[in-house]
Write a protein that holds these residues in place. Structure first.
Motif, PDB file in Angstrom:
ATOM      1  N   THR A  83     -32.516 -12.927 -13.944  1.00  0.00           N
ATOM      2  CA  THR A  83     -31.948 -11.930 -12.920  1.00  0.00           C
ATOM      3  C   THR A  83     -30.325 -12.221 -12.978  1.00  0.00           C
ATOM      4  OG1 THR A  83     -32.206 -13.532 -11.185  1.00  0.00           O
ATOM      5  CG2 THR A  83     -34.006 -11.656 -11.259  1.00  0.00           C
ATOM      6  N   ASP A  84     -30.045 -12.988 -13.568  1.00  0.00           N
ATOM      7  CA  ASP A  84     -28.374 -13.240 -13.706  1.00  0.00           C
ATOM      8  C   ASP A  84     -27.699 -12.089 -14.742  1.00  0.00           C
ATOM      9  OD1 ASP A  84     -25.746 -14.068 -14.346  1.00  0.00           O
ATOM     10  OD2 ASP A  84     -26.337 -16.033 -13.889  1.00  0.00           O
ATOM     11  N   LYS A  85     -26.918 -11.251 -14.168  1.00  0.00           N
ATOM     12  CA  LYS A  85     -26.409 -10.258 -14.968  1.00  0.00           C
ATOM     13  C   LYS A  85     -25.510 -10.652 -16.185  1.00  0.00           C
ATOM     14  CE  LYS A  85     -23.536  -6.075 -14.281  1.00  0.00           C
ATOM     15  NZ  LYS A  85     -23.030  -5.111 -13.233  1.00  0.00           N
ATOM     16  N   LYS A  86     -24.694 -11.822 -15.928  1.00  0.00           N
ATOM     17  CA  LYS A  86     -23.972 -12.204 -17.102  1.00  0.00           C
ATOM     18  C   LYS A  86     -25.028 -12.622 -18.163  1.00  0.00           C
ATOM     19  CE  LYS A  86     -20.102 -13.570 -14.275  1.00  0.00           C
ATOM     20  NZ  LYS A  86     -19.373 -14.928 -13.457  1.00  0.00           N
ATOM     21  N   ILE A  87     -26.018 -13.288 -17.879  1.00  0.00           N
ATOM     22  CA  ILE A  87     -26.895 -13.716 -18.981  1.00  0.00           C
ATOM     23  C   ILE A  87     -27.653 -12.899 -19.423  1.00  0.00           C
ATOM     24  CG2 ILE A  87     -28.976 -15.277 -19.370  1.00  0.00           C
ATOM     25  CD1 ILE A  87     -28.102 -16.964 -17.026  1.00  0.00           C
ATOM     26  N   ILE A  88     -28.111 -11.733 -18.697  1.00  0.00           N
ATOM     27  CA  ILE A  88     -28.498 -10.573 -19.566  1.00  0.00           C
ATOM     28  C   ILE A  88     -27.536  -9.966 -20.322  1.00  0.00           C
ATOM     29  CG2 ILE A  88     -29.634  -8.246 -19.139  1.00  0.00           C
ATOM     30  CD1 ILE A  88     -30.753  -9.398 -16.243  1.00  0.00           C
TER      31      ILE A  88
END
Length: 122
Positions: A83-88
């Motif tokens: 759910t982490d936007k940066k990781i996605i």
């Protein structure tokens, strides 16, 4: 007095029906809505997401089917329900540089050309 009771009964019945219809209304829910939203933010000029929707990664009839591009993105996510936007975003960008099944082309080449990334089976 009797007329007043009928009005109250009708009002109560109407409110009950309205409440039940609100509670039981069918809502479309995506398991991971962030992926599609973040993909659209990452590639704002792409028309592919509008045309393909979830088919960018899931070309089949079920969401369990994934193309090679989806598998490449999945490797960068670290966990199944990320759910982490940066990781996605990092996973999307990393998948761009990965080689596609078409010799000499990366997944990023297909995304920039606004074409569906192919899979080995195609």
């Amino acid at each position: 007095m009797r007329k007043l009771m009928n009005v109250k009964t009708a009002l109560l019945f109407g409110l009950a029906i309205a409440g039940l219809s609100l509670i039981s209304s069918v809502k479309e829910v995506e398991a991971r809505p962030n992926f599609k939203k973040i993909w659209a933010e990452t590639y704002p000029d792409s028309k592919m997401l509008v045309a393909k929707k979830c088919g960018v990664c899931h070309p089949g009839k079920t969401k369990k089917e994934k193309n090679d591009y989806a598998k490449a993105v999945g490797k960068g996510l670290g966990k199944r329900k990320q759910t982490d936007k940066k990781i996605i975003i990092k996973a999307l960008k990393d998948a761009e540089s990965m080689p596609s099944p078409v010799e000499g082309k990366t997944f990023g080449d297909f995304i920039k050309a606004d074409e569906q990334p192919p899979s080995k089976a195609e």
